[in-house]
Design a protein around this motif. Structure first.
Motif, PDB file in Angstrom:
ATOM      1  N   ASP A 108      21.798   0.734  -9.210  1.00 12.87           N
ATOM      2  CA  ASP A 108      21.989   2.070  -8.654  1.00 12.87           C
ATOM      3  C   ASP A 108      23.096   2.069  -7.614  1.00 12.87           C
ATOM      4  O   ASP A 108      23.873   3.030  -7.515  1.00 12.87           O
ATOM      5  CB  ASP A 108      20.678   2.575  -8.046  1.00 12.87           C
ATOM      6  N   GLU A 109      23.185   1.008  -6.817  1.00 15.56           N
ATOM      7  CA  GLU A 109      24.285   0.894  -5.862  1.00 15.56           C
ATOM      8  C   GLU A 109      25.625   0.848  -6.593  1.00 15.56           C
ATOM      9  O   GLU A 109      26.584   1.519  -6.206  1.00 15.56           O
ATOM     10  CB  GLU A 109      24.117  -0.356  -5.001  1.00 15.56           C
TER      11      GLU A 109
ATOM     12  N   CYS B 237      22.400  12.456  -3.661  1.00  9.61           N
ATOM     13  CA  CYS B 237      21.143  13.011  -4.177  1.00  9.61           C
ATOM     14  C   CYS B 237      20.631  12.183  -5.351  1.00  9.61           C
ATOM     15  O   CYS B 237      19.431  11.891  -5.442  1.00  9.61           O
ATOM     16  CB  CYS B 237      21.340  14.461  -4.617  1.00  9.61           C
ATOM     17  N   VAL B 238      21.526  11.794  -6.248  1.00 10.33           N
ATOM     18  CA  VAL B 238      21.136  10.982  -7.407  1.00 10.33           C
ATOM     19  C   VAL B 238      20.613   9.629  -6.935  1.00 10.33           C
ATOM     20  O   VAL B 238      19.580   9.145  -7.413  1.00 10.33           O
ATOM     21  CB  VAL B 238      22.335  10.791  -8.363  1.00 10.33           C
ATOM     22  N   LEU B 239      21.306   9.025  -5.988  1.00 11.93           N
ATOM     23  CA  LEU B 239      20.903   7.705  -5.480  1.00 11.93           C
ATOM     24  C   LEU B 239      19.521   7.764  -4.830  1.00 11.93           C
ATOM     25  O   LEU B 239      18.664   6.915  -5.086  1.00 11.93           O
ATOM     26  CB  LEU B 239      21.943   7.208  -4.476  1.00 11.93           C
TER      27      LEU B 239
ATOM     28  N   ALA C 175       0.831  -1.205   0.000  1.00 14.03           N
ATOM     29  CA  ALA C 175       0.000   0.000   0.000  1.00 14.03           C
ATOM     30  C   ALA C 175       0.863   1.252   0.000  1.00 14.03           C
ATOM     31  O   ALA C 175       0.532   2.256  -0.642  1.00 14.03           O
ATOM     32  CB  ALA C 175      -0.924  -0.006   1.209  1.00 14.03           C
ATOM     33  N   LEU C 176       1.994   1.201   0.687  1.00  9.79           N
ATOM     34  CA  LEU C 176       2.900   2.342   0.769  1.00  9.79           C
ATOM     35  C   LEU C 176       3.905   2.383  -0.380  1.00  9.79           C
ATOM     36  O   LEU C 176       4.572   3.394  -0.580  1.00  9.79           O
ATOM     37  CB  LEU C 176       3.670   2.293   2.093  1.00  9.79           C
ATOM     38  N   GLY C 177       4.027   1.277  -1.109  1.00 13.68           N
ATOM     39  CA  GLY C 177       5.016   1.212  -2.183  1.00 13.68           C
ATOM     40  C   GLY C 177       6.424   1.035  -1.665  1.00 13.68           C
ATOM     41  O   GLY C 177       7.378   1.580  -2.248  1.00 13.68           O
ATOM     42  N   LEU C 178       6.589   0.265  -0.575  1.00 17.05           N
ATOM     43  CA  LEU C 178       7.886   0.101   0.065  1.00 17.05           C
ATOM     44  C   LEU C 178       8.355  -1.351  -0.014  1.00 17.05           C
ATOM     45  O   LEU C 178       8.001  -2.166   0.844  1.00 17.05           O
ATOM     46  CB  LEU C 178       7.807   0.528   1.534  1.00 17.05           C
ATOM     47  N   PRO C 179       9.164  -1.704  -1.001  1.00 13.08           N
ATOM     48  CA  PRO C 179       9.659  -3.081  -1.117  1.00 13.08           C
ATOM     49  C   PRO C 179      10.751  -3.375  -0.095  1.00 13.08           C
ATOM     50  O   PRO C 179      11.281  -2.466   0.543  1.00 13.08           O
ATOM     51  CB  PRO C 179      10.216  -3.131  -2.542  1.00 13.08           C
ATOM     52  N   ASP C 180      11.071  -4.661   0.054  1.00 19.70           N
ATOM     53  CA  ASP C 180      12.130  -5.057   0.981  1.00 19.70           C
ATOM     54  C   ASP C 180      13.459  -4.409   0.622  1.00 19.70           C
ATOM     55  O   ASP C 180      14.175  -3.903   1.474  1.00 19.70           O
ATOM     56  CB  ASP C 180      12.300  -6.590   0.952  1.00 19.70           C
ATOM     57  N   THR C 181      13.795  -4.447  -0.655  1.00 17.58           N
ATOM     58  CA  THR C 181      15.064  -3.900  -1.119  1.00 17.58           C
ATOM     59  C   THR C 181      14.838  -2.485  -1.626  1.00 17.58           C
ATOM     60  O   THR C 181      14.246  -2.286  -2.690  1.00 17.58           O
ATOM     61  CB  THR C 181      15.674  -4.762  -2.240  1.00 17.58           C
ATOM     62  N   ALA C 182      15.293  -1.500  -0.860  1.00 14.69           N
ATOM     63  CA  ALA C 182      15.028  -0.110  -1.210  1.00 14.69           C
ATOM     64  C   ALA C 182      15.838   0.352  -2.419  1.00 14.69           C
ATOM     65  O   ALA C 182      15.371   1.159  -3.221  1.00 14.69           O
ATOM     66  CB  ALA C 182      15.335   0.797  -0.018  1.00 14.69           C
TER      67      ALA C 182
END
Length: 219
Positions: free
Chosen positions: A87-88, A103-105, A75-82
Motif C-alpha cells: 500500500d505504501e 483517503c485510499v491509503l 484485542a484492538l486489532g492494532l499491529p506494529d506495522t500499520a
C-alpha cells in the motif's frame, strides 16, 4: 494476469485481488484479534494472557507475535506495522489528487485490520486504559502517512492533506456517525463536507469583517 489457482476475489470494500497467501494471513490476523477481543471483554485485560489468546485462536505464540506486539494490541486489532508495504508503494506511485490518494491509503489500512467498530467501542468502554494504545497507534500511523506524503509534495501540503483525512477518519470513528470502517469514497465525501463547512465559515467571517475594512459599508 491473476489465475484462479493463485488469486481469490478481493475482500468486500477492496478493489484489488487477494493472493491465497495474503488471504490466509488476513484470516490468521482476524482469528487472533477476534479471540483477544472476546476474551478481554469476557475476563478483563489483566486476566487474559497471550497464551490464552493463542489457545483460543489455535496459533503458536511465535505466530501471535508475528501479527501483534501485545495482548492489548491484539484485542484492538492494532499491529506494529500499520501500513502494508504494497500500500505504501502504491501510494508513492500514484498520480491522483493527494487527498484522494491519502483517503485510499487510510481506507486500505482500515480494511486490512478489519475493525468491528461497535465491538471496539464496547471494548474501550469496558477497558478505558486501552485508549492510550489507540492514541499512540494513531499518532504513529499519521506520522508515517505524513512522511510518505512529503515524498510527493511539500511538508506543509502533506500535513494539511493528512490532517483533512484524519479529521474525516475521526468522524467515522465517532459512534454517532457510522458503524463500519470507512471506504475511500466515504472518506472523500466526508472530507468534501468538511471543506464545504470550512468554506461557509470563511464566507461568514469575510462578511462580518467587510464593514470594518470597507469605508462606508453598512453596519
Amino acid at each position: 494476469m491473476n489465475h484462479p489457482a493463485t488469486a481469490v476475489p478481493a475482500a468486500p470494500g477492496l478493489d484489488r485481488p487477494c493472493s491465497l497467501r495474503e488471504q490466509k494471513k488476513q484470516q490468521t490476523r482476524h482469528a487472533i484479534h477476534d479471540a483477544a477481543c472476546r476474551l478481554v471483554m469476557e475476563r478483563g485485560l489483566p486476566h487474559v494472557t497471550v497464551a490464552d489468546i493463542c489457545a483460543a485462536a489455535t496459533v503458536s505464540e511465535r505466530t501471535f507475535f508475528n501479527y501483534y506486539p501485545s495482548k492489548a494490541a491484539a484485542a484492538l486489532g492494532l499491529p506494529d506495522t500499520a501500513l502494508a508495504a504494497r500500500d505504501e508503494e502504491r501510494f508513492l506511485a500514484a498520480h491522483g489528487p493527494l487527498v484522494d490518494d491519502v483517503c485510499v491509503l487510510v481506507a486500505d489500512t482500515a480494511e486490512l485490520h478489519d475493525h468491528d467498530l461497535p465491538r471496539l467501542r464496547e471494548l474501550i468502554r469496558l477497558e478505558p486504559d486501552l485508549l492510550t494504545a489507540v492514541k499512540q497507534w494513531t499518532v504513529s500511523l499519521r506520522k508515517r502517512i505524513i512522511e510518505l506524503a512529503e515524498q510527493r509534495t511539500s511538508p506543509e501540503r502533506a500535513r494539511l492533506a493528512v490532517a483533512l483525512v484524519f479529521a474525516a477518519l475521526l468522524l467515522h470513528a465517532d459512534g454517532g456517525y457510522t458503524s463500519h470502517p470507512p471506504t475511500a469514497r466515504e472518506l472523500r465525501e466526508t472530507v468534501a463536507r468538511l471543506v464545504a463547512v470550512g468554506a461557509e465559515s470563511e464566507d461568514s467571517f469575510a462578511a462580518d469583517l467587510a464593514p470594518a475594512l470597507v469605508p462606508g459599508a453598512a453596519r
